[in-house]
Design a protein around this motif. Structure first.
Motif, mmCIF file in Angstrom:
data_model
loop_
_atom_site.group_PDB
_atom_site.id
_atom_site.type_symbol
_atom_site.label_atom_id
_atom_site.label_comp_id
_atom_site.label_asym_id
_atom_site.label_seq_id
_atom_site.Cartn_x
_atom_site.Cartn_y
_atom_site.Cartn_z
ATOM 1 N N TRP A 241 1.884 64.659 23.405
ATOM 2 C CA TRP A 241 1.986 64.287 24.826
ATOM 3 C C TRP A 241 1.059 65.159 25.677
ATOM 4 O O TRP A 241 1.127 66.381 25.645
ATOM 5 C CB TRP A 241 3.434 64.482 25.259
ATOM 6 C CG TRP A 241 3.795 64.187 26.673
ATOM 7 C CD1 TRP A 241 3.573 64.970 27.760
ATOM 8 C CD2 TRP A 241 4.492 63.028 27.151
ATOM 9 N NE1 TRP A 241 4.078 64.393 28.895
ATOM 10 C CE2 TRP A 241 4.659 63.196 28.547
ATOM 11 C CE3 TRP A 241 5.003 61.873 26.552
ATOM 12 C CZ2 TRP A 241 5.306 62.255 29.340
ATOM 13 C CZ3 TRP A 241 5.652 60.935 27.351
ATOM 14 C CH2 TRP A 241 5.802 61.130 28.721
ATOM 15 N N CYS A 257 0.773 58.378 28.116
ATOM 16 C CA CYS A 257 0.564 57.324 27.120
ATOM 17 C C CYS A 257 0.902 55.994 27.775
ATOM 18 O O CYS A 257 1.602 55.961 28.798
ATOM 19 C CB CYS A 257 1.400 57.564 25.862
ATOM 20 S SG CYS A 257 3.107 57.022 25.965
ATOM 21 N N ALA A 260 4.638 55.337 28.658
ATOM 22 C CA ALA A 260 5.391 56.383 29.361
ATOM 23 C C ALA A 260 6.275 55.901 30.505
ATOM 24 O O ALA A 260 7.298 56.538 30.789
ATOM 25 C CB ALA A 260 4.428 57.459 29.858
ATOM 26 N N ARG A 290 4.190 68.783 26.783
ATOM 27 C CA ARG A 290 2.906 69.234 26.242
ATOM 28 C C ARG A 290 3.135 70.452 25.350
ATOM 29 O O ARG A 290 3.895 71.354 25.692
ATOM 30 C CB ARG A 290 1.974 69.552 27.403
ATOM 31 C CG ARG A 290 0.574 69.968 27.030
ATOM 32 C CD ARG A 290 -0.262 70.144 28.292
ATOM 33 N NE ARG A 290 -0.986 68.937 28.666
ATOM 34 C CZ ARG A 290 -1.432 68.687 29.900
ATOM 35 N NH1 ARG A 290 -1.184 69.544 30.885
ATOM 36 N NH2 ARG A 290 -2.108 67.575 30.143
ATOM 37 N N CYS A 312 7.434 60.392 19.148
ATOM 38 C CA CYS A 312 7.193 59.696 20.416
ATOM 39 C C CYS A 312 8.275 59.998 21.438
ATOM 40 O O CYS A 312 9.470 59.784 21.188
ATOM 41 C CB CYS A 312 7.127 58.198 20.155
ATOM 42 S SG CYS A 312 6.879 57.235 21.651
ATOM 43 N N ARG A 313 7.882 60.491 22.604
ATOM 44 C CA ARG A 313 8.828 60.787 23.684
ATOM 45 C C ARG A 313 9.443 59.502 24.230
ATOM 46 O O ARG A 313 10.621 59.476 24.599
ATOM 47 C CB ARG A 313 8.138 61.547 24.821
ATOM 48 C CG ARG A 313 7.473 62.871 24.463
ATOM 49 C CD ARG A 313 8.452 63.888 23.869
ATOM 50 N NE ARG A 313 8.586 63.721 22.434
ATOM 51 C CZ ARG A 313 9.733 63.634 21.779
ATOM 52 N NH1 ARG A 313 10.873 63.689 22.416
ATOM 53 N NH2 ARG A 313 9.773 63.501 20.475
#
Length: 361
Positions: A241, A257, A260, A290, A312-313
């Motif tokens: 990220w 992204c 997001a 980050r 993946c967030r």
């Protein structure tokens, strides 16, 4: 934290599109993005991106060729700053004139998508009678001086079609194919039950790709994006990220992204409010995940923490309700059962909701 230097900007010029693909990663609330940045603001954004050290400019949507004149101007602006330029398109508006103008403007690469290898299935997925037009566009753009990638998003309806997709690329003289298993964000998540392939389909497709890679080694590069829900570990989403990539939406909001906006409660700042450099380096959204300092266990002590960056967030938020969790696609995640349950539950759900330029909520 000192921000790393970005590699790439994805400029989503519009979310308008004449197709209705059920796996589109665009947000469900497309109505909220009807306002589009004018070309002079986009030109400033491209200039600021180059000043940050960005090397690649990707133009996407929706369908970016719906803003053909602006697209030409932005390709020229990016090439003036020595950026590598890529157009991501479904191809239905790629006339001979537009192809020539794009090449003259300095466009380096075209990524053109197909929904399947034959018209009946492809047009059913696209929600429009466009397959033959796309095939014609592929043949014509492949004869240009620009590099070409043929892309196909794989899901339950077309994943058994990989050999035929590769054959189309061979016949057209395309040297790169991207076979991307559907990633469940946006419209794809809404339609997950209809799009989820079976494990057997995923394994057959993987085997077919392996055979094709050996046969076409040195002739056609085949990039196979694996299916998160069936892997032991998640992919390194965006290579972490806020580490290399940024997306600018049609209305000017900047995302780490493309998916997001799915992370509800997070504020994403706009290029109309703040410079791209400030957003990249100092905004709360880009710094939220980050690096590795945000990581919980098991990521925090995992030797893969700088390999997949916790996964993946957006997927963590969409599946488990918290973007700060280990991606449930990871077999080590305490929430991995959510993925296992989804695979079992969604395996045979029929039908899908077509992507349309209106709120689906």
């Amino acid at each position: 934290m000192d921000a790393p230097k970005p590699l790439s900007i994805l400029a989503e010029l519009t979310y308008r599109c004449n197709l209705q693909c059920p796996y589109c990663y665009n947000p469900l609330d497309l109505q909220a993005y009807r306002t589009e940045l004018p070309v002079d603001v986009w030109t400033r954004v491209i200039d600021e991106a180059a000043g940050l050290g960005v090397l690649q400019a990707h133009f996407s949507g929706g369908e970016p060729t719906l803003r053909a004149d602006d697209l030409i101007a932005l390709v020229k602006a990016a090439r003036t700053r020595d950026l590598y330029t890529n157009l991501i398109t479904q191809g239905t508006f790629l006339s001979d004139d537009l192809i020539a103008r794009l090449e003259e403007a300095g466009l380096d690469h075209v990524q053109l998508s197909l929904q399947a290898s034959h018209a009946d299935l492809a047009d059913s997925i696209a929600g429009a009678t466009v397959h033959e037009k796309k095939m014609d566009a592929l043949r014509r753009v492949a004869k240009s001086g620009m590099a070409v990638t043929l892309n196909c998003v794989l899901h339950r309806a077309n994943i058994d079609d990989v050999d035929s997709i590769i054959a189309i690329a061979e016949a057209a003289g395309v040297r790169r194919v991207e076979l991307a298993n559907v990633q469940f964000y946006g419209w794809a998540l809404l339609n997950r039950g209809a799009l989820m392939p079976t494990r057997e389909q995923v394994e057959r497709a993987g085997a077919a790709v392996a055979v094709a890679r050996r046969r076409l080694a040195g002739k056609v590069e085949i990039d196979h994006v694996l299916a998160d829900y069936y892997e032991r570990f998640p992919k390194p989403c965006m290579d972490g990220w806020g580490r290399k990539f940024m997306t600018v939406a049609p209305d000017g909001r900047v995302f780490p992204c493309p998916a997001a906006p799915a992370v509800k409660g997070m504020r994403f700042e706009s290029v109309l409010e703040r410079s791209l450099a400030d957003i990249w380096g100092f905004s709360e959204s880009f710094n939220a995940y980050r690096g590795t300092g945000w990581m919980p266990e098991p990521c925090k002590s995992c030797d893969r923490r700088e390999v997949d960056w916790g996964g993946c967030r957006c997927q963590a938020f969409l599946l488990a309700g918290d973007a700060a969790l280990t991606d449930p696609a990871c077999s080590l995640s305490p929430h991995h059962r959510l993925v296992e349950t989804a695979v079992a539950a969604d395996e045979r759900t029929p039908g899908w909701t077509p992507r349309r330029m209106k709120s689906a909520l």
